[in-house]
Design an enzyme around this catalytic site. Sequence first.
Site: not given
Lengths: 345, 345
Positions: B129, B153, B156, B213, B224, B228
């Site tokens: 992203k 695509e 997100v 993570e 994050d 997004k």
Amino acid sequence: MITKLKIVMLGFGDAGQAFARLLLEKHNEIREKYKYDIQVVAISTGSRGSLVDMDGIDLNLTLSNMKELNKFDQNRKDFSKLNSMEIVEKVDYDVMMELTPINIFTGQPAIDHIKMAFNRGKHAITANKGPIAWAFEELQELSKEKNSLFYYETTVMDGTPIFNLVEKTLEFCKVTEINGILNSTTNFVLEELANGKDYDTVISEGKERGFIEADPAMDIEGWDAAAKTAVLLNVLMGANTTPVEIDRMGIENIKREDIEDAANRGKQIKLICHGSIENGKIVGSVKPKEIDKDDLYSNIKGTSSVVTISTDLMKDLTIVEHDPEIEQTAYGIFGDLLRVIRNIN
Amino acid sequence: MITKLKIVMLGFGDAGQAFARLLLEKHNEIREKYKYDIQVVAISTGSRGSLVDMDGIDLNLTLSNMKELNKFDQNRKDFSKLNSMEIVEKVDYDVMMELTPINIFTGQPAIDHIKMAFNRGKHAITANKGPIAWAFEELQELSKEKNSLFYYETTVMDGTPIFNLVEKTLEFCKVTEINGILNSTTNFVLEELANGKDYDTVISEGKERGFIEADPAMDIEGWDAAAKTAVLLNVLMGANTTPVEIDRMGIENIKREDIEDAANRGKQIKLICHGSIENGKIVGSVKPKEIDKDDLYSNIKGTSSVVTISTDLMKDLTIVEHDPEIEQTAYGIFGDLLRVIRNIN
């Protein structure tokens, strides 16, 4: 070069009128983007007269006729005595829009309207779910044979994209199961009963707010939901089923005590549409079910609706439509018209 | 006639491997339907080596290398010392897939990989992203200038169709507002804290289950989600913003007492992504907010995510992705590849 695109509208109720307003608003934008000049050349109604004008009907005048007279002015030069089928059969057009009221037990005469359009090599859009619930496979095959385009996005969730979503974004995915809450009347009634209101009050409030029909039996007994379930199973799973084959139970026998009893166990009763594959056969049902308060479906309130599509490659995808109004149905029809424009030769 | 379609994959982590498995499964179906023989001609990784074979890499062997050695076998005849940028620059291919790990503060080197591909007239798909969060407008313009296709695509919501939904099914609609729960780590942590677990237990359980993570700071601090949000605002609202411009607050300062206090008032704390137009300017935020238990968002549990897109013509449309796994990301990349195939030339 600008090409004229001639459409006929069968039916001019709330959705048809909202579509006419949207078309007036977006006419020039479509003309600029796609080089099509969209003209409505005929409109038929059951009891309000018909209009035919090959130069394009004056939609502003037509909308004000409906507002002021609740019918078409018989003195208009474009006033016509043609009925729906005569318009489909005789008028010169490119796209037919089937917007007549549904006959939930036969799908007629809408099925015949669409067949006639295809047999004349015309394209068809239907917001009437009857033809998709009763004769999808036959109509689909005829449209292919005649090179006609055929769209029906509004038949289940107004303008919310379901069929286009699956076709355009879930290619190669096999639909394995469908769930949904697709009837707003029963959803509203069950919620208001749970809030402590009595049945008659709820029904009359719904009628006042305009989303409960004069005779709500088709909704309450689950027929509307069964027709929508048949549509979903026919289009997304190739079921070739009909509303009467859906295992159907309405909410007419749900009592206040049932709802209270469920609530005491942290549950809500919702009318759930379901389709799945059992022993190699696609089966559909519409039944009141107890939904846990932690379930997403428990928060589908009022006239909102929801569908969950399960596929082999993308697991479960849920789409929610929030408190739709007639403008969303109009957009759905409009979106189908844009698809015709994009895919026309 | 069958045309060969040559793809290079930058990165071969979980998503890349799942994509390779899906491609192996669907290769012949695509060949039959679209007359394209898809061949992966190069794969690069940061520390596991690279592979280049113009006749098509043996994906079965490559997947078993990863399983058995956790790297590519250096004795393979297709083993290569080329790094990602060298592959993008030198190998002969049609489509580049950017699957490298994100640098959330710069979007690099993924942005440069994509630029190089476009400058060579190649098509690009990114599951990373970073480029869309940091340089969407520039990349979009370059792709148009070079007649390259550009799809993203998965950036997100894994494979859940958002951008294609809006492009393909909401034409003429103007996006006016966006809301969502888009970070699964924070959603899981907040839910488990509300269940009474302590923070360290929750984090270590999430790590064991594979979706938190090693260093969860980027998730916990909202980066994050901010990336997004930037992606959504850039693509759907033309915002030309970046993650650092999103008004961001993570969940690192949310205490057990805050959650209990909210629960006592019938609320839940969720990390909400938001975008809207204020005084003519598109603004984005990521913040913990109290959500009522009657709100649909309160039932977005675990690693599920949700986005609500508000438009002028279709009001609010909500899409929920339920507990996605790596196969859904793989399908998203695969769907983008199908779009390239349909729109090539």
